[in-house]
Each structure stands twice: as C-alpha cells, then as structure tokens.
Design an enzyme around this catalytic site. Structure first.
Site, PDB file in Angstrom:
ATOM      1  N   ARG A 233     -88.566  77.445  66.917  1.00  0.00           N
ATOM      2  CA  ARG A 233     -87.752  76.279  67.633  1.00  0.00           C
ATOM      3  C   ARG A 233     -86.315  76.770  67.140  1.00  0.00           C
ATOM      4  O   ARG A 233     -86.044  77.040  66.052  1.00  0.00           O
ATOM      5  CB  ARG A 233     -88.041  74.947  67.289  1.00  0.00           C
ATOM      6  CG  ARG A 233     -89.148  74.398  67.788  1.00  0.00           C
ATOM      7  CD  ARG A 233     -88.902  74.118  69.443  1.00  0.00           C
ATOM      8  NE  ARG A 233     -89.966  73.047  69.984  1.00  0.00           N
ATOM      9  CZ  ARG A 233     -91.043  73.606  70.537  1.00  0.00           C
ATOM     10  NH1 ARG A 233     -91.195  74.999  70.654  1.00  0.00           N
ATOM     11  NH2 ARG A 233     -92.038  72.911  71.074  1.00  0.00           N
ATOM     12  N   GLU A 262     -80.244  74.313  73.378  1.00  0.00           N
ATOM     13  CA  GLU A 262     -81.062  75.090  74.320  1.00  0.00           C
ATOM     14  C   GLU A 262     -81.166  74.713  75.729  1.00  0.00           C
ATOM     15  O   GLU A 262     -81.622  73.482  75.877  1.00  0.00           O
ATOM     16  CB  GLU A 262     -82.606  75.186  73.950  1.00  0.00           C
ATOM     17  CG  GLU A 262     -83.459  76.351  74.839  1.00  0.00           C
ATOM     18  CD  GLU A 262     -84.809  76.565  73.985  1.00  0.00           C
ATOM     19  OE1 GLU A 262     -84.698  77.031  72.998  1.00  0.00           O
ATOM     20  OE2 GLU A 262     -85.755  76.119  74.762  1.00  0.00           O
ATOM     21  N   HIS A 281     -86.935  80.559  76.486  1.00  0.00           N
ATOM     22  CA  HIS A 281     -88.089  79.876  75.959  1.00  0.00           C
ATOM     23  C   HIS A 281     -89.429  80.154  76.687  1.00  0.00           C
ATOM     24  O   HIS A 281     -90.036  79.601  77.391  1.00  0.00           O
ATOM     25  CB  HIS A 281     -87.799  78.218  75.980  1.00  0.00           C
ATOM     26  CG  HIS A 281     -88.897  77.645  75.168  1.00  0.00           C
ATOM     27  ND1 HIS A 281     -88.271  76.509  74.220  1.00  0.00           N
ATOM     28  CD2 HIS A 281     -90.232  77.733  74.842  1.00  0.00           C
ATOM     29  CE1 HIS A 281     -89.158  76.037  73.554  1.00  0.00           C
ATOM     30  NE2 HIS A 281     -90.438  76.679  73.837  1.00  0.00           N
TER      31      HIS A 281
END
Ligand code: DGY
Length: 316
Positions: A233, A262, A281
């Site tokens: 993460r 993000e 991602h």
C-alpha cells in the site's frame, strides 16, 4: 409477487464480471444515494475501489448485515467499527497471491533492467545505432532481494526470487520455520535487511505499525545502488522521503504499484523521474485473478446477506 432482492450499496462503477455475479441476486443502490440520505433499507455494503468505511458511514445503515470487499487489503475499512456493530467483513485473500507476486517481479525486472526507459529510447529518433555502453542496468539473478512481509504474497515472491537465483532476505514480525528450507530465505532485522538488499520489496499490509515504515531513516540505510519496490500500500512509504531519496541518490530507483496519495497529483515530481517505474495499482489486475476476486467477493456478499458464514472473513 416476486421476492424483493436485498439492497446493496456499492462504490463503482462496478465492472461487468462483478455485475454478472450479482445479477438477479441483489438490488444495487448507487453510491451517490449517500447524498440523499435514503440508506435505511441497505443490507449489504460492497466496497470495490477502496472507499473509506468508518463509524459515521456504518451508522447510516441500521440494517447492514455484511461488508464485502473486492480485494484482500482492508485498511480502508474501520474493522473495529464493524466489529462493534456485529457486521462481518469479507475479503479475497489467496486467489491474488500469484498475480501480485508476478507484478512485484515485473517491477524488479523493469527497474533493474531499465525497461521503460529503454522502451522510450527504442521508440525515439535518438536510437540510431546499437551502443554497447548505453543504458546498463543491474542484474537480477545473483542479486539480494529483501522481502518485507513474508505473508501469502511475500511467499510467492520468495518462490519466484528463488527461481531467479536471488539471495533472499526477509523481515516479518516472526521468522517462518520453513522459509529457509523452501527458498533459502533468511530472516533479518529491518535495518539489516535494508542495508544488504539490492531490491527491497514491500508486501506487508498497511497497519498503524507499517504506516511510513519506509521513511527517511529507512531509505538512508539502503544501498545507493538499491531499488525499492512497493506492491503493498502507498502508505507504507513516506512519499516525500522517497522523492528526496531518489533525487539525491540515496537509492537508485523505485518500482511503485501503489503510492500515497493514489493517484499522485498529476504535477508530482515523481512522475518525471526516469528512475521510477509506476503502475496504477495493478497488482492483482489479470483477467483470471480479477474474475476470481469478483466471484469470491460476491459469494461473501451473498453469504452475509443470507446470514451464513462468509467464505473468507477478515479477522477483526
Ligand atoms: C487488494 O487486494 O488489496 C488490492 O489492492 C485490490 O484492492
């Protein structure tokens, strides 16, 4: 009269595979219903793109019986708030281990061998002749990988690194008894791993303990020739410290599948660095894995709505 389908709210837009598994089973309520306040009948919450789920949100759904997350990481869900309300939380572990480990190795290879830079150069007018002295990368085989988080995904990374002939170090809260015999992986303290690894790969969950685990102090311990790869993460890394580290040469490069924030702001410095490979991602983003995730997350949802044990339930 047809039986009424249970009302499920989901952030979206959901992809076709998820919709296919949900079809005829639930009545989907759009996320912007939250703006109108009509949430009293909602029985299921399906989280698709990491919306923040906290007490205030859960208080909007007095009839809620299940939170089902599309993905394994549940750092966006306040698990204590769910537990206090007796709401089970489902997720999708294991089925994405292979795909995410593949993505970690993709980033190791792409950074080490300067693949994206090379691709740009090969397409540009500057590439007029083969030059043996140009754009040298760093070897993967024979290098040392340091895996932070030898959980389900980390073990798949170790398996792949072993196949590449890498020396494997890892850091976990506790050493694993079989890691040495399976992959020759050796437990090290975090500082020791950071000092010795050529590729530091993050595959740990984001928790209060791992938030900004890779900060200025950690980055300064890494070799100037080292690469940081993050498939965990974004919040595990302090982005400001990483930006400085890459700019000032404390480390050589980074491969980031995830970032904090993000996405990064479109004018963020990191987006212009040649020694950074970025992905939006994509850790588990393969056709096969995403289909399996859709199926498992919808099954968890339906089990929860039916008051049955979930197939995969998060431990509070
Ligand atoms: C995961 O499984 O946690 C991925 O990040 C997708 O949500």
């Amino acid at each position: 009269m047809p039986e009424e389908l249970p009302a499920v709210i989901a952030d979206g837009p959901l992809d076709d595979t998820v919709l296919e598994f949900m079809a005829g089973q639930v009545s989907l309520v759009p996320w912007d219903t939250l703006d109108t306040g009509l949430t009293l009948q909602i029985e299921g919450l399906y989280t698709y793109g990491h919306p923040r789920v906290d007490s205030a949100l859960l208080d909007r759904f007095p009839k809620l019986r299940i939170i089902s997350n599309y993905g394994v990481g549940v750092d966006h869900i306040d698990l204590r708030a769910a537990e206090e309300r007796g709401i089970p939380v489902g997720n999708t572990p294991d089925i994405l281990n292979g795909a995410t480990a593949d993505q970690a190795m993709t980033l190791v290879l792409a950074t080490g061998r300067r693949l994206i830079e090379g691709d740009g150069y090969a397409r540009s007018p500057d590439f007029t002749a083969y030059d043996p002295g140009h754009m040298l990368g760093r070897e993967i085989h024979g290098a040392t990988i340091g895996i932070i988080g030898l959980g389900r995904i980390g073990q798949e990374i170790a398996k792949r690194a072993h196949g590449f002939g890498m020396t494997i170090l890892y850091h976990n809260r506790r050493p694993r008894a079989d890691a040495q015999s399976l992959w020759g992986a050796v437990w090290r303290t975090l500082p020791d791993l950071l000092e010795h690894a050529d590729y530091v790969v993050l595959s740990c969950p984001l928790t209060p303990e791992t938030h900004h685990l890779i900060d200025e102090k950690a980055l300064r311990l890494m070799k100037p020739t080292a690469t940081l790869v993050n498939v965990a993460r974004g919040g595990v890394v302090d982005t400001d410290a990483l930006t400085t580290a890459l700019k000032e040469g404390w480390i050589q490069s980074a491969g980031l599948d995830v970032t904090e924030p993000e996405p990064l702001p479109r004018n963020h410095e990191l987006l212009n660095f040649k020694n950074v490979v970025l992905a939006p991602h994509l850790g588990s983003a393969t056709v096969q894995t995403r289909r399996a995730m859709a199926q498992l997350s919808v099954s968890n949802l339906l089990h929860g709505l039916a008051g049955q044990p979930l197939i995969r339930q998060v431990r509070y």
